[in-house]
Design a protein around this motif. Structure first.
Motif, mmCIF file in Angstrom:
data_model
loop_
_atom_site.group_PDB
_atom_site.id
_atom_site.type_symbol
_atom_site.label_atom_id
_atom_site.label_comp_id
_atom_site.label_asym_id
_atom_site.label_seq_id
_atom_site.Cartn_x
_atom_site.Cartn_y
_atom_site.Cartn_z
ATOM 1 N N GLU A 74 1.137 -0.839 0.071
ATOM 2 C CA GLU A 74 -0.306 0.073 -0.285
ATOM 3 C C GLU A 74 0.752 1.389 0.493
ATOM 4 N N TRP A 75 2.055 1.201 0.605
ATOM 5 C CA TRP A 75 2.291 2.118 0.720
ATOM 6 C C TRP A 75 3.133 2.555 -0.819
ATOM 7 N N ALA A 76 3.323 1.738 -1.588
ATOM 8 C CA ALA A 76 4.351 1.824 -2.643
ATOM 9 C C ALA A 76 2.973 2.287 -3.870
ATOM 10 N N VAL A 77 1.986 1.686 -3.677
ATOM 11 C CA VAL A 77 0.963 2.583 -4.454
ATOM 12 C C VAL A 77 1.012 4.018 -3.652
ATOM 13 N N THR A 78 0.646 4.354 -2.592
ATOM 14 C CA THR A 78 0.675 5.832 -2.629
ATOM 15 C C THR A 78 1.529 6.798 -3.176
ATOM 16 N N HIS A 79 3.451 5.818 -2.426
ATOM 17 C CA HIS A 79 4.085 6.614 -2.883
ATOM 18 C C HIS A 79 3.994 7.285 -4.998
ATOM 19 N N GLU A 80 3.474 6.278 -5.492
ATOM 20 C CA GLU A 80 3.425 6.225 -6.787
ATOM 21 C C GLU A 80 2.197 7.548 -7.082
ATOM 22 N N GLU A 81 0.487 7.250 -6.007
ATOM 23 C CA GLU A 81 0.239 8.581 -6.490
ATOM 24 C C GLU A 81 0.720 9.807 -6.387
ATOM 25 N N THR A 82 1.718 10.204 -5.355
ATOM 26 C CA THR A 82 2.045 10.769 -4.772
ATOM 27 C C THR A 82 2.886 11.871 -5.923
ATOM 28 N N LEU A 83 3.267 10.810 -7.083
ATOM 29 C CA LEU A 83 4.157 11.690 -7.665
ATOM 30 C C LEU A 83 3.768 11.775 -8.832
ATOM 31 N N THR A 84 2.548 10.587 -9.364
ATOM 32 C CA THR A 84 1.403 11.284 -10.206
ATOM 33 C C THR A 84 0.475 12.537 -10.040
ATOM 34 N N LEU A 85 0.806 12.761 -8.513
ATOM 35 C CA LEU A 85 -0.229 14.008 -8.773
ATOM 36 C C LEU A 85 1.155 15.117 -8.605
ATOM 37 N N LYS B 11 15.804 1.021 -2.626
ATOM 38 C CA LYS B 11 16.013 0.541 -1.467
ATOM 39 C C LYS B 11 16.814 2.582 -0.856
ATOM 40 N N GLN B 12 16.693 3.218 -2.105
ATOM 41 C CA GLN B 12 16.363 4.842 -2.665
ATOM 42 C C GLN B 12 15.734 5.596 -3.206
ATOM 43 N N ALA B 13 15.536 4.871 -4.169
ATOM 44 C CA ALA B 13 14.088 5.400 -4.369
ATOM 45 C C ALA B 13 13.504 6.154 -4.283
ATOM 46 N N HIS B 14 13.417 7.755 -4.312
ATOM 47 C CA HIS B 14 12.121 8.578 -4.093
ATOM 48 C C HIS B 14 12.196 9.633 -4.580
ATOM 49 N N TRP B 15 11.099 10.699 -4.554
ATOM 50 C CA TRP B 15 10.407 12.108 -5.429
ATOM 51 C C TRP B 15 11.466 13.207 -4.299
ATOM 52 N N ALA B 16 11.431 13.805 -4.724
ATOM 53 C CA ALA B 16 12.141 15.453 -4.935
ATOM 54 C C ALA B 16 11.553 16.497 -5.107
ATOM 55 N N VAL B 17 10.823 17.603 -4.118
ATOM 56 C CA VAL B 17 10.703 18.694 -4.276
ATOM 57 C C VAL B 17 10.934 19.956 -3.910
ATOM 58 N N ALA B 18 11.398 20.970 -4.805
ATOM 59 C CA ALA B 18 11.917 22.149 -3.749
ATOM 60 C C ALA B 18 11.350 23.710 -4.535
ATOM 61 N N GLY B 19 10.507 23.426 -5.569
ATOM 62 C CA GLY B 19 10.474 24.742 -5.712
ATOM 63 C C GLY B 19 9.755 24.336 -7.145
ATOM 64 N N ASP B 20 9.151 25.637 -7.570
ATOM 65 C CA ASP B 20 7.968 25.510 -8.906
ATOM 66 C C ASP B 20 9.086 26.455 -9.894
ATOM 67 N N ARG B 21 9.036 25.316 -11.723
ATOM 68 C CA ARG B 21 9.605 26.333 -12.248
ATOM 69 C C ARG B 21 9.647 27.280 -13.494
ATOM 70 N N ASP B 22 7.997 27.642 -12.712
ATOM 71 C CA ASP B 22 7.772 28.669 -13.574
ATOM 72 C C ASP B 22 8.179 30.370 -13.013
ATOM 73 N N SER B 23 8.201 29.982 -11.814
ATOM 74 C CA SER B 23 8.573 30.931 -10.698
ATOM 75 C C SER B 23 10.906 31.617 -10.264
ATOM 76 N N LEU B 24 10.287 30.292 -10.055
ATOM 77 C CA LEU B 24 12.175 29.845 -9.593
ATOM 78 C C LEU B 24 11.927 29.561 -8.143
ATOM 79 N N GLN B 25 11.314 30.112 -7.713
ATOM 80 C CA GLN B 25 11.240 29.925 -6.285
ATOM 81 C C GLN B 25 11.224 29.501 -5.421
ATOM 82 N N THR B 26 11.921 29.023 -4.565
ATOM 83 C CA THR B 26 12.323 27.330 -4.178
ATOM 84 C C THR B 26 11.790 27.498 -2.564
#
Length: 121
Positions: free
Chosen positions: A18-29, A65-80
């Motif tokens: 279920e965690w793996a599915v949740t991870h993929e759902e958050t990445l899709t979002l 073991k290391q696969a993850h997503w990481a978000v730091a800001g948005d590409r339009d404003s380049l605000q982080t």
């Protein structure tokens, strides 16, 4: 001054599938978010590991073991802001937790979650 968000994960009682599915759902979002988001990662230049912003949110996809997503800001404003990440491997979070201080409370919380999933909550 701003908002500081910390996501803490206690893996006890979470099904790995279920965690793996949740991870993929958050990445899709996150991938569908407009404006597009900036990823965060590292690369090595002349033997020096340096941080970088990326177009891709996925990191270390070849290492289960290391696969993850990481978000730091948005590409339009380049605000982080502070980087937020979520690992696909639930075991990554288990290593950071000790024994549960109140097994009864955790069991009751799990029972409540099951009841809500079944539509009875």
């Amino acid at each position: 001054m701003g908002v500081h968000v910390i996501l803490g994960i206690d893996p006890r009682g979470i099904d790995e599938a279920e965690w793996a599915v949740t991870h993929e759902e958050t990445l899709t979002l996150l991938s569908a978010w407009q404006p597009r988001l900036l990823g965060w990662g590292w690369r090595t230049i002349d033997g020096v590991r340096v941080p970088m912003y990326t177009r891709s949110l996925r990191r270390d996809i070849d290492d289960s073991k290391q696969a993850h997503w990481a978000v730091a800001g948005d590409r339009d404003s380049l605000q982080t802001a502070e980087c937020q990440s979520l690992y696909r491997d639930l075991g990554r979070y288990a290593a950071r937790r000790g024994p549960c201080p109140d097994e009864r409370a955790m069991r009751e919380l799990g029972e409540l979650a099951e009841k809500m999933r079944a539509g009875g909550g």
